[in-house]
Design an enzyme around this catalytic site. Structure first.
Site, PDB file in Angstrom:
ATOM      1  N   ASN A  46      33.298  42.826  56.956  1.00 44.73           N
ATOM      2  CA  ASN A  46      34.660  42.734  56.407  1.00 44.73           C
ATOM      3  C   ASN A  46      34.642  42.400  54.920  1.00 44.73           C
ATOM      4  O   ASN A  46      33.624  41.968  54.371  1.00 44.73           O
ATOM      5  CB  ASN A  46      35.441  41.634  57.145  1.00 44.73           C
ATOM      6  CG  ASN A  46      35.932  42.083  58.516  1.00 44.73           C
ATOM      7  OD1 ASN A  46      36.401  43.197  58.698  1.00 44.73           O
ATOM      8  ND2 ASN A  46      35.794  41.201  59.490  1.00 44.73           N
ATOM      9  N   CYS A  55      34.625  48.659  64.421  1.00 44.99           N
ATOM     10  CA  CYS A  55      35.638  49.148  63.485  1.00 44.99           C
ATOM     11  C   CYS A  55      35.977  50.583  63.906  1.00 44.99           C
ATOM     12  O   CYS A  55      35.096  51.459  63.853  1.00 44.99           O
ATOM     13  CB  CYS A  55      35.097  49.131  62.055  1.00 44.99           C
ATOM     14  SG  CYS A  55      36.248  49.837  60.855  1.00 44.99           S
ATOM     15  N   GLY A  56      37.200  50.800  64.345  1.00 38.75           N
ATOM     16  CA  GLY A  56      37.566  52.118  64.872  1.00 38.75           C
ATOM     17  C   GLY A  56      37.613  53.175  63.790  1.00 38.75           C
ATOM     18  O   GLY A  56      37.053  54.272  63.930  1.00 38.75           O
ATOM     19  N   ASN A  57      38.254  52.846  62.662  1.00 38.24           N
ATOM     20  CA  ASN A  57      38.293  53.818  61.548  1.00 38.24           C
ATOM     21  C   ASN A  57      36.873  54.068  61.040  1.00 38.24           C
ATOM     22  O   ASN A  57      36.493  55.201  60.747  1.00 38.24           O
ATOM     23  CB  ASN A  57      39.158  53.284  60.398  1.00 38.24           C
ATOM     24  CG  ASN A  57      40.620  53.208  60.785  1.00 38.24           C
ATOM     25  OD1 ASN A  57      41.070  53.895  61.696  1.00 38.24           O
ATOM     26  ND2 ASN A  57      41.357  52.359  60.117  1.00 38.24           N
ATOM     27  N   ASN A 144      36.058  43.839  69.282  1.00 38.11           N
ATOM     28  CA  ASN A 144      36.557  42.809  68.356  1.00 38.11           C
ATOM     29  C   ASN A 144      37.929  42.350  68.836  1.00 38.11           C
ATOM     30  O   ASN A 144      38.601  43.045  69.584  1.00 38.11           O
ATOM     31  CB  ASN A 144      36.569  43.347  66.917  1.00 38.11           C
ATOM     32  CG  ASN A 144      37.416  44.592  66.758  1.00 38.11           C
ATOM     33  OD1 ASN A 144      37.659  45.340  67.722  1.00 38.11           O
ATOM     34  ND2 ASN A 144      37.915  44.819  65.558  1.00 38.11           N
ATOM     35  N   GLU A 196      44.571  42.175  59.382  1.00 33.16           N
ATOM     36  CA  GLU A 196      43.191  42.176  59.867  1.00 33.16           C
ATOM     37  C   GLU A 196      42.416  40.900  59.526  1.00 33.16           C
ATOM     38  O   GLU A 196      42.484  40.411  58.393  1.00 33.16           O
ATOM     39  CB  GLU A 196      42.419  43.359  59.270  1.00 33.16           C
ATOM     40  CG  GLU A 196      42.724  44.669  59.941  1.00 33.16           C
ATOM     41  CD  GLU A 196      41.687  45.712  59.630  1.00 33.16           C
ATOM     42  OE1 GLU A 196      40.480  45.407  59.717  1.00 33.16           O
ATOM     43  OE2 GLU A 196      42.081  46.840  59.282  1.00 33.16           O
ATOM     44  N   ARG A 197      41.682  40.434  60.527  1.00 31.63           N
ATOM     45  CA  ARG A 197      40.743  39.310  60.308  1.00 31.63           C
ATOM     46  C   ARG A 197      39.772  39.708  59.198  1.00 31.63           C
ATOM     47  O   ARG A 197      39.266  40.822  59.178  1.00 31.63           O
ATOM     48  CB  ARG A 197      39.975  39.060  61.597  1.00 31.63           C
ATOM     49  CG  ARG A 197      38.898  38.012  61.493  1.00 31.63           C
ATOM     50  CD  ARG A 197      38.206  37.780  62.795  1.00 31.63           C
ATOM     51  NE  ARG A 197      37.441  38.964  63.228  1.00 31.63           N
ATOM     52  CZ  ARG A 197      36.590  38.922  64.257  1.00 31.63           C
ATOM     53  NH1 ARG A 197      36.426  37.815  64.963  1.00 31.63           N
ATOM     54  NH2 ARG A 197      35.919  40.019  64.603  1.00 31.63           N
ATOM     55  N   CYS A 205      44.427  50.078  61.124  1.00 32.81           N
ATOM     56  CA  CYS A 205      43.298  49.401  61.789  1.00 32.81           C
ATOM     57  C   CYS A 205      43.009  50.179  63.078  1.00 32.81           C
ATOM     58  O   CYS A 205      43.822  50.149  64.015  1.00 32.81           O
ATOM     59  CB  CYS A 205      43.666  47.948  62.088  1.00 32.81           C
ATOM     60  SG  CYS A 205      42.378  47.078  62.990  1.00 32.81           S
ATOM     61  N   GLY A 206      41.886  50.867  63.100  1.00 35.06           N
ATOM     62  CA  GLY A 206      41.594  51.744  64.242  1.00 35.06           C
ATOM     63  C   GLY A 206      41.534  50.999  65.562  1.00 35.06           C
ATOM     64  O   GLY A 206      42.128  51.429  66.559  1.00 35.06           O
ATOM     65  N   THR A 207      40.844  49.861  65.569  1.00 33.69           N
ATOM     66  CA  THR A 207      40.758  49.098  66.830  1.00 33.69           C
ATOM     67  C   THR A 207      42.104  48.452  67.140  1.00 33.69           C
ATOM     68  O   THR A 207      42.459  48.290  68.314  1.00 33.69           O
ATOM     69  CB  THR A 207      39.670  48.013  66.738  1.00 33.69           C
ATOM     70  OG1 THR A 207      39.811  47.288  65.504  1.00 33.69           O
ATOM     71  CG2 THR A 207      38.278  48.621  66.820  1.00 33.69           C
TER      72      THR A 207
END
Ligand SMILES: N[C@H](CCC[C@H](N)C(=O)O)C(=O)O
Length: 302
Positions: A46, A55-57, A144, A196-197, A205-207
Site C-alpha cells: 500500500n 489487490c483486485g485491480n 484482505n 482503502e486501508r 477498489c477491486g476487492t
C-alpha cells in the site's frame, strides 16, 4: 526481472516514495515475483508501506503483464493466500484490455479479518451504532478485510471519518479495514466508493467492489440475478463482477472480477536506483491507454 530482488525494507521505502511523488500519486506498488506454483507471484504494498494479502485491480494488471510476457490467456497467479485463476476477457471497449480474475479465498470469520465486536464471530447486515447509527455493516475477507454498508446516498465525510477511525489504533479492526459504501442502483447494478486501508479514498477498489457484490447478492435476492454479471460503477469508471452464491456455505461462493488492465505509462529506471530509492532519474513514457479508458468511461452512464 531484477538482478537482485528488493529487500522488504527497500520495497516499503520505494512504495511510499513512488506513491507519493510519481505521476501524481498512486494507490500502491505491485511486485511481480517468480513463483514455484504459478506463472508468477503478486505482492501488494500500500501507499503507506503496509503489505496487503490481495489487490483486485492489481491482479488484473499483473495478469496482463504476465499474459503478454508469456503469450498466455489463461493461467494462475500466486498471491499471499492462494493461487488464483485469471484469464484474458473480451475488451470492455476498443483499446481497453480486459481481464477476469478470481477473488479468493472468502471468509466471514472474525479471526480472518480480524475484527472484534462484542461476542460476534460474523458481522453480516449488522447494526453497529459505534460505527454509524442507522446503518448496517457486513465484514468479509477476500482475503484482505472489507467492511461494506449499503446506503441510499454516499456521505463521503462519514465514510472518511469511519475509515480513519477503523484504520487508526482501534479495538474493532486491529489490522485496519477497507470500508465501502454502496448504492443499489437497480437489478445487478451498484455504485461503490471505498476508503482503502493504507491509502484513503481511491477511484476504485477491486476487492472492495468484489466484496460489495458478494454481500449485495447475499442480502438482496430480489435484486440479484445469478445468471448475469453485476455492473459496479465507481468514481473512476466501471467493472463487472460475477458471483456464484452458495447460500448454505457462503464461504464457498465464488467471485470473478472483470475489468480493465490499463498501462498508462512505461517507466524505466536503473536497478540500483530502486535499491537506493532514488527516483529522480526515471524515464517515463505515456501510452494512449488512459485516453481509451476515458473514452470508455464517457460511454457508461449509471
Ligand atoms: N488497500 C488494500 C489493498 C489494495 C486493494 C485495492 N487496491 C484493490 O484493488 O483491491 C488493503 O490494504 O487491503
Amino acid at each position: 526481472m531484477l538482478e537482485k530482488p528488493l529487500t522488504d525494507k527497500e520495497l516499503i521505502n520505494l512504495a511510499i516514495n513512488l506513491c507519493a511523488n510519481i505521476l501524481g500519486g498512486a494507490d500502491g506498488l505491485l511486485v511481480v515475483d517468480a513463483s514455484d506454483t504459478s506463472l508468477g507471484k503478486m505482492r501488494v504494498i500500500n501507499a503507506d508501506g503496509s503489505e496487503a494479502k490481495m489487490c483486485g485491480n492489481g491482479l488484473r494488471t499483473v495478469s496482463r503483464y504476465l499474459s503478454e510476457k508469456y503469450q498466455l490467456d489463461n493461467f494462475k497467479i500466486e498471491t499471499m493466500e492462494s493461487d488464483l485463476a485469471v484469464s484474458k476477457a473480451e475488451d470492455l471497449y476498443p483499446g481497453v484490455p480486459t481481464f477476469s480474475v478470481e477473488i479468493s479465498p472468502i471468509s466471514f470469520q472474525k479471526k480472518d479479518l480480524p475484527f472484534s465486536y462484542k461476542n460476534f464471530n460474523e458481522m453480516i447486515d449488522q447494526s453497529i451504532p459505534e460505527f454509524i447509527s442507522e446503518q448496517t455493516f457486513s465484514a468479509v475477507a477476500v482475503p484482505n478485510p472489507h467492511l461494506i454498508s449499503f446506503v441510499s446516498d454516499i456521505n463521503q465525510l462519514e465514510l472518511k471519518n469511519l475509515g480513519q477511525k477503523l484504520n487508526d489504533q482501534n479495538d474493532y479492526f486491529p489490522e485496519g479495514v477497507n470500508i465501502s459504501f454502496s448504492q443499489i442502483l437497480k437489478t445487478n447494478t451498484l455504485f461503490v466508493q471505498t476508503y482503502e486501508r493504507g491509502v484513503g479514498f481511491t477511484n476504485a477498489c477491486g476487492t472492495g467492489m468484489s466484496a460489495a457484490s458478494l454481500i449485495f447478492a447475499l442480502l438482496n435476492p430480489d435484486q440479484f440475478d445469478a445468471n448475469k454479471d453485476i455492473s459496479v460503477y465507481n468514481p473512476g469508471g466501471l467493472v463487472k463482477t460475477h458471483i456464484i452464491l452458495n447460500r448454505e456455505h457462503k464461504e464457498q461462493s465464488e467471485i470473478r472480477l472483470i475489468g480493465n488492465a490499463t498501462f498508462t505509462h512505461e517507466v524505466n529506471v536503473v536497478e540500483s536506483n530502486l535499491h537506493n530509492n532514488k527516483l529522480n532519474q526515471l524515464e517515463i513514457t505515456e501510452t494512449d491507454e488512459e485516453t481509451a479508458y476515458q473514452n470508455f468511461v464517457k460511454t457508461i452512464s449509471n
